[in-house]
Design a protein around this motif. Sequence first.
Motif, PDB file in Angstrom:
ATOM      1  N   ASN A  42       0.960  -1.040  -0.076  1.00 13.59           N
ATOM      2  CA  ASN A  42      -0.139   0.016  -0.004  1.00 13.59           C
ATOM      3  C   ASN A  42       0.905   1.267  -0.085  1.00 13.59           C
ATOM      4  O   ASN A  42       0.907   2.212   0.897  1.00 13.59           O
ATOM      5  CB  ASN A  42      -0.931  -0.143   1.331  1.00 13.59           C
ATOM      6  N   ASP A  43       1.674   1.388  -1.133  1.00 14.03           N
ATOM      7  CA  ASP A  43       2.670   2.423  -1.056  1.00 14.03           C
ATOM      8  C   ASP A  43       2.201   3.747  -1.044  1.00 14.03           C
ATOM      9  O   ASP A  43       2.623   4.627  -0.414  1.00 14.03           O
ATOM     10  CB  ASP A  43       3.569   2.258  -2.353  1.00 14.03           C
ATOM     11  N   TYR A  44       0.910   4.166  -1.675  1.00 13.67           N
ATOM     12  CA  TYR A  44       0.337   5.231  -1.750  1.00 13.67           C
ATOM     13  C   TYR A  44      -0.147   5.841  -0.393  1.00 13.67           C
ATOM     14  O   TYR A  44      -0.356   6.969  -0.396  1.00 13.67           O
ATOM     15  CB  TYR A  44      -1.166   5.251  -2.696  1.00 13.67           C
ATOM     16  N   GLU A  45      -0.143   4.989   0.652  1.00 14.92           N
ATOM     17  CA  GLU A  45      -0.395   5.658   2.091  1.00 14.92           C
ATOM     18  C   GLU A  45       0.685   6.167   2.744  1.00 14.92           C
ATOM     19  O   GLU A  45       0.632   6.868   3.732  1.00 14.92           O
ATOM     20  CB  GLU A  45      -1.061   4.424   2.575  1.00 14.92           C
ATOM     21  N   ASN A  46       1.861   5.876   1.995  1.00 15.12           N
ATOM     22  CA  ASN A  46       3.136   6.676   2.716  1.00 15.12           C
ATOM     23  C   ASN A  46       2.806   8.121   2.429  1.00 15.12           C
ATOM     24  O   ASN A  46       2.255   8.603   1.685  1.00 15.12           O
ATOM     25  CB  ASN A  46       4.239   6.205   2.081  1.00 15.12           C
ATOM     26  N   LYS A  47       3.631   9.005   3.027  1.00 17.10           N
ATOM     27  CA  LYS A  47       3.645  10.207   3.200  1.00 17.10           C
ATOM     28  C   LYS A  47       3.908  11.097   1.372  1.00 17.10           C
ATOM     29  O   LYS A  47       3.345  12.026   1.157  1.00 17.10           O
ATOM     30  CB  LYS A  47       4.678  11.222   4.015  1.00 17.10           C
ATOM     31  N   ASN A  48       4.838  10.330   1.082  1.00 17.58           N
ATOM     32  CA  ASN A  48       5.551  10.769  -0.283  1.00 17.58           C
ATOM     33  C   ASN A  48       5.375   9.435  -1.157  1.00 17.58           C
ATOM     34  O   ASN A  48       6.381   8.765  -1.232  1.00 17.58           O
ATOM     35  CB  ASN A  48       6.626  11.323  -0.231  1.00 17.58           C
ATOM     36  N   PRO A  49       4.190   8.912  -1.577  1.00 15.98           N
ATOM     37  CA  PRO A  49       3.950   7.912  -2.563  1.00 15.98           C
ATOM     38  C   PRO A  49       4.965   7.632  -3.501  1.00 15.98           C
ATOM     39  O   PRO A  49       5.650   8.869  -4.120  1.00 15.98           O
ATOM     40  CB  PRO A  49       2.671   7.856  -3.036  1.00 15.98           C
ATOM     41  N   LEU A  50       5.700   6.545  -3.681  1.00 15.35           N
ATOM     42  CA  LEU A  50       6.574   6.268  -4.400  1.00 15.35           C
ATOM     43  C   LEU A  50       7.902   6.772  -4.211  1.00 15.35           C
ATOM     44  O   LEU A  50       8.858   5.840  -3.971  1.00 15.35           O
ATOM     45  CB  LEU A  50       6.233   6.714  -6.084  1.00 15.35           C
ATOM     46  N   PHE A  51       7.938   8.035  -4.007  1.00 14.71           N
ATOM     47  CA  PHE A  51       9.477   8.668  -3.614  1.00 14.71           C
ATOM     48  C   PHE A  51       9.823   8.014  -2.245  1.00 14.71           C
ATOM     49  O   PHE A  51      11.043   8.185  -1.959  1.00 14.71           O
ATOM     50  CB  PHE A  51       9.356  10.253  -3.874  1.00 14.71           C
ATOM     51  N   ASP A  52       9.171   8.002  -1.321  1.00 16.42           N
ATOM     52  CA  ASP A  52       9.588   7.298  -0.127  1.00 16.42           C
ATOM     53  C   ASP A  52      10.400   6.054  -0.201  1.00 16.42           C
ATOM     54  O   ASP A  52      11.190   5.773   0.163  1.00 16.42           O
ATOM     55  CB  ASP A  52       8.455   7.448   1.014  1.00 16.42           C
ATOM     56  N   ALA A  53       9.478   5.171  -1.097  1.00 21.96           N
ATOM     57  CA  ALA A  53      10.060   3.905  -1.413  1.00 21.96           C
ATOM     58  C   ALA A  53      11.167   3.919  -1.916  1.00 21.96           C
ATOM     59  O   ALA A  53      12.210   2.952  -1.432  1.00 21.96           O
ATOM     60  CB  ALA A  53       9.051   3.261  -2.190  1.00 21.96           C
ATOM     61  N   LEU A  54      11.401   4.649  -3.227  1.00 17.08           N
ATOM     62  CA  LEU A  54      12.551   4.689  -3.845  1.00 17.08           C
ATOM     63  C   LEU A  54      13.881   5.462  -2.937  1.00 17.08           C
ATOM     64  O   LEU A  54      14.841   4.954  -2.994  1.00 17.08           O
ATOM     65  CB  LEU A  54      12.239   5.684  -5.293  1.00 17.08           C
TER      66      LEU A  54
END
Length: 316
Positions: A42-54
């Motif tokens: 559920n990456d989109y629930e992070n503060k900065n979707p996609l970019f926090d993961a990367l």
Amino acid sequence: MKSLIRTLAVGAIAASCYVGQAYADTVRNPLAQSVPRTHAHNDYENKNPLFDALHNGFISVEADIWLYETDLRVAHDPVADPTILPTMEDLYLTPLRDLAAKVNNGGIYADGTPLLLLVDIKSEGVSTYERLHQSLTSYALSNPGLFTTYTKNASGGYDTQKGAVNVIISGNRPRDYMLSQDLRYAAYDGRQGDIGMGIAPEFIPLISGNWNTFFNGDLAWDGLGIIPEDTKAALDNIVAQVHSENKILRFWNLPQDAPSVWGPLFDANVDLINTDNLVGLSTYIQLRQTQAVPEPSLSIALLGVLGTSLLLKRKA
């Protein structure tokens, strides 16, 4: 080891203090080198979707989508006013296009690693996938090499052209429709029942499953302490079966989103470890990569760096 933990602790604190812009305007840079085995649930629930993961080196991210008229909106649940939700294009496809063009090495990361984009269809399968295919086609035609492409050949198999982004369809997956396509920009997320069925990895490259579906009864484990020997043996056997088919493996609904479970999954060579704790898992794997044998105090060290949130179970 102490200096490494200290360095990673500073990075974790810095990451937690970062305040960035949302969606495509976010300026967080990807980590210079990707971190294997990492999947952002559920990456989109992070503060900065996609970019926090990367920013934490993740090689796989998950986005849930709904079709509202002709718009693909990203969210876990339906809403009355879909205009409040970001589109799939704004949140993922456009930023990934731009990142791929920036590194220009066949991947998303500076080291050339591609990204797995797991798209979980929440609305009706065929219509939502058709709209997604239209969008992927538009991006692919103007950006050759952006997506891995699957073209049906004369023998009924698929010729594969690798891309910077590997899209895999989960959730309400229109299997028959996808099998009927001569050209796809996405693959299919398999389940436990697909193991051993001889299905080509060009159609099903990934097997995903609920942990409790695989490990119940005598194999059940709450994720605390040391994994039981029978459970470990069953896990090793599942990994071996999936890998023998040239496919990768992911479990969701892990008993704990913490080192007590990440460790056994890492040791068993599970390809994607599901997490809601981006900094925690990235830090854990980077520490494990520096060690031939993990230190017994590793979990304690991580708790000191990242806090007690590591003990919380993952969200459904």
